[in-house]
Design an enzyme around this catalytic site. Structure first.
Site, mmCIF file in Angstrom:
data_model
loop_
_atom_site.group_PDB
_atom_site.id
_atom_site.type_symbol
_atom_site.label_atom_id
_atom_site.label_comp_id
_atom_site.label_asym_id
_atom_site.label_seq_id
_atom_site.Cartn_x
_atom_site.Cartn_y
_atom_site.Cartn_z
ATOM 1 N N ARG A 1 0.837 -1.202 0.000
ATOM 2 C CA ARG A 1 0.000 0.000 0.000
ATOM 3 C C ARG A 1 0.872 1.251 0.000
ATOM 4 O O ARG A 1 1.808 1.363 0.786
ATOM 5 C CB ARG A 1 -0.934 0.003 1.228
ATOM 6 C CG ARG A 1 -1.890 -1.183 1.232
ATOM 7 C CD ARG A 1 -2.862 -1.157 2.383
ATOM 8 N NE ARG A 1 -3.690 -2.363 2.388
ATOM 9 C CZ ARG A 1 -4.624 -2.638 3.290
ATOM 10 N NH1 ARG A 1 -4.863 -1.783 4.274
ATOM 11 N NH2 ARG A 1 -5.319 -3.752 3.214
ATOM 12 N N ARG B 1 2.089 1.490 10.381
ATOM 13 C CA ARG B 1 1.585 1.837 9.044
ATOM 14 C C ARG B 1 2.753 1.772 8.067
ATOM 15 O O ARG B 1 3.615 2.649 8.061
ATOM 16 C CB ARG B 1 0.953 3.234 9.060
ATOM 17 C CG ARG B 1 0.187 3.579 7.786
ATOM 18 C CD ARG B 1 -0.323 5.015 7.823
ATOM 19 N NE ARG B 1 -1.229 5.244 8.919
ATOM 20 C CZ ARG B 1 -2.545 5.024 8.886
ATOM 21 N NH1 ARG B 1 -3.102 4.552 7.789
ATOM 22 N NH2 ARG B 1 -3.300 5.290 9.937
ATOM 23 N N GLU C 1 -7.124 0.099 14.847
ATOM 24 C CA GLU C 1 -7.649 -1.011 14.043
ATOM 25 C C GLU C 1 -6.625 -2.125 13.874
ATOM 26 O O GLU C 1 -5.483 -1.886 13.482
ATOM 27 C CB GLU C 1 -8.072 -0.503 12.666
ATOM 28 C CG GLU C 1 -8.589 -1.603 11.749
ATOM 29 C CD GLU C 1 -8.728 -1.164 10.300
ATOM 30 O OE1 GLU C 1 -8.773 -2.056 9.433
ATOM 31 O OE2 GLU C 1 -8.770 0.049 10.042
ATOM 32 N N SER D 1 -10.667 -6.146 10.442
ATOM 33 C CA SER D 1 -11.952 -5.613 9.991
ATOM 34 C C SER D 1 -12.652 -6.683 9.175
ATOM 35 O O SER D 1 -12.025 -7.601 8.656
ATOM 36 C CB SER D 1 -11.772 -4.344 9.152
ATOM 37 O OG SER D 1 -11.086 -4.647 7.951
ATOM 38 N N ARG E 1 0.786 -4.925 12.618
ATOM 39 C CA ARG E 1 -0.044 -4.297 13.644
ATOM 40 C C ARG E 1 -0.288 -5.254 14.814
ATOM 41 O O ARG E 1 -0.376 -4.828 15.970
ATOM 42 C CB ARG E 1 -1.376 -3.831 13.045
ATOM 43 C CG ARG E 1 -1.213 -2.671 12.097
ATOM 44 C CD ARG E 1 -2.538 -2.056 11.694
ATOM 45 N NE ARG E 1 -2.319 -0.878 10.866
ATOM 46 C CZ ARG E 1 -3.242 0.024 10.567
ATOM 47 N NH1 ARG E 1 -4.475 -0.127 11.044
ATOM 48 N NH2 ARG E 1 -2.960 1.065 9.820
#
Length: 425
Positions: free
Chosen positions: A261, A276, A348, A351, A388
């Site tokens: 990403r 991140r 987060e 999800s 994460r």
């Protein structure tokens, strides 16, 4: 994409969904207009073609002036048919272009608003009081350095910012997490999958990642291939252009893949450590179910995520993501956010999204139920986004001396190790 029949029958519902997403409501009326032109030009074309065929039957039977007149009429009709065909094709192209810009219909129970307008559904686990334990918690990067587990300096030297190396117990911890997550998914009936990291444009577009999310996607121009940001993409496209049998549903896959990403919209956010990053590994759950079963499957995916986080002994909460923070393909999305002690907030970790028929329509995936062939529903759920999860484990299970207690579920995958110890420097 959504069903055009639904758009025609209940355009106000689609307008309300666009409004809730914070997207352009005028797109709905433009699409209705294009669809009307597409249908009316199609009717006009069919009428002209029928007239042309009828005329073709009369010409061989005619003679003299009558035949000459019929031939003139046939010539004019041929031009009209060609023009009507071109008009129909143009209207169809416009309709499809507008249709793919429209997000999925937002579930009626989704809270309306932006990123901060989520609703907390439940909270699990106890947040540690480090002050009562007599020490100040270290952040994951400091802990990772002490353990010889994370090296961001050399990651930046080799690849640039937001890249990293996992070294020693850091690499072993990733492998333990992946194996434990896959074991849980397999026990729940998921088929393990190792998926491609490069996909064709139709796969990326079909899952809805070339719209609002396109800025975060890496594209290889020379090969016209995209690096996936999640194995959701190849798992969704796995059955592209196929008709599945209803008695084979649900189909559940657990995909492991590297993910890439750009994080183009996160300049200056989470720049420290590995929370991140541009490249990471992830275990993703993906389900194909009958449309009427999607809501129940969504709850099942959420329960599997909760089971996973509970097994890691992490404090976390479940939120119902607000409409303006949904991806284009999601009708509803639940996030599980773990407590990060040094940030003093939940972040987060996993999800799960119910994409209803949005992706299956774009990817032409259908189900045969008796004599009926119709779209089905697709859903996805992150089980373990590795970096994460490592952040959450290190910070929540740290001890005063810089060591980290290993959750019991991971110990069999770490050779029985109960504690990660700082390395000599």
């Amino acid at each position: 994409m959504i069903d055009l029949r639904l758009l025609r029958e209940d355009p106000d519902r689609v307008r309300a969904s666009q409004r809730a997403r914070g997207e352009d409501v005028a797109l709905v009326d433009a699409l209705l207009s294009a669809d009307e032109r597409r249908r009316s030009s199609g009717v006009r074309f069919d009428e002209l073609r029928a007239e042309q065929k009828q005329l073709g039957k009369l010409i061989p039977k005619a003679a003299g002036d009558e035949k000459a007149e019929l031939l003139k009429k046939a010539s004019r009709l041929a031009a009209d048919v060609k023009a009507a065909d071109a008009e129909r094709d143009a209207a169809d192209v416009e309709t499809q272009e507008l249709l793919v810009r429209l997000g999925n219909l937002v579930h009626p129970d989704v809270p309306v608003g932006g990123e901060e307008d989520f609703v907390t559904l439940e909270t699990h686990g106890e947040i540690r009081d480090f002050a009562a334990e007599g020490f100040e918690p270290r952040d994951h990067l400091e802990l990772g350095t002490l353990l010889g587990a994370i090296d961001v300096e050399r990651g930046a030297k080799v690849s640039g910012s937001r890249f990293y190396f996992l070294t020693g117990v850091g690499a072993l911890l990733e492998l333990a997490l992946v194996n434990a997550a896959m074991a849980q998914a397999t026990a729940a009936g998921f088929t393990p999958m190792l998926t491609p990291a490069l996909v064709r444009p139709q796969s990326m577009a079909g899952t809805g990642f070339l719209g609002q999310a396109a800025q975060d996607v890496y594209h290889l121009d020379k090969d016209d291939l995209y690096l996936v940001g999640t194995s959701e993409v190849p798992l969704a496209a796995y059955h592209m252009d196929e008709i599945l049998d209803a008695d084979k549903l649900p189909l559940r896959y657990a995909g492991f893949s590297p993910c890439f990403r750009r994080e183009a919209g996160s300049h200056g956010k989470d720049t420290r450590g590995i929370f991140r990053v541009h490249q990471f590994d992830k275990v993703e759950m993906f389900s194909y179910v009958a449309s009427e079963d999607s809501r129940a499957e969504h709850q099942r995916l959420l329960e599997w995520e909760k089971q996973w986080l509970t097994s890691l002994e992490l404090p976390y909460r479940v939120i119902d993501v607000a409409s303006g923070d949904l991806g284009a393909s999601a009708s509803r999305k639940f996030d599980c956010e773990a407590w990060i002690p040094t940030q003093g907030k939940y972040r987060e970790l996993t999800s799960t999204s119910d994409c209803t028929e949005f992706q299956s329509r774009r990817l032409s995936i259908r189900v045969r139920d008796g004599k009926q062939v119709k779209p089905l529903a697709t859903l996805n759920g992150t089980l373990c986004a590795v970096p994460r999860t490592i952040v959450a484990i290190l910070e929540n299970h740290q001890q005063a001396d810089g060591s980290v207690r290993v959750p019991e579920v991971l110990r069999p995958y770490l050779g029985g190790r109960e504690v990660l110890e700082p390395v000599a420097r």
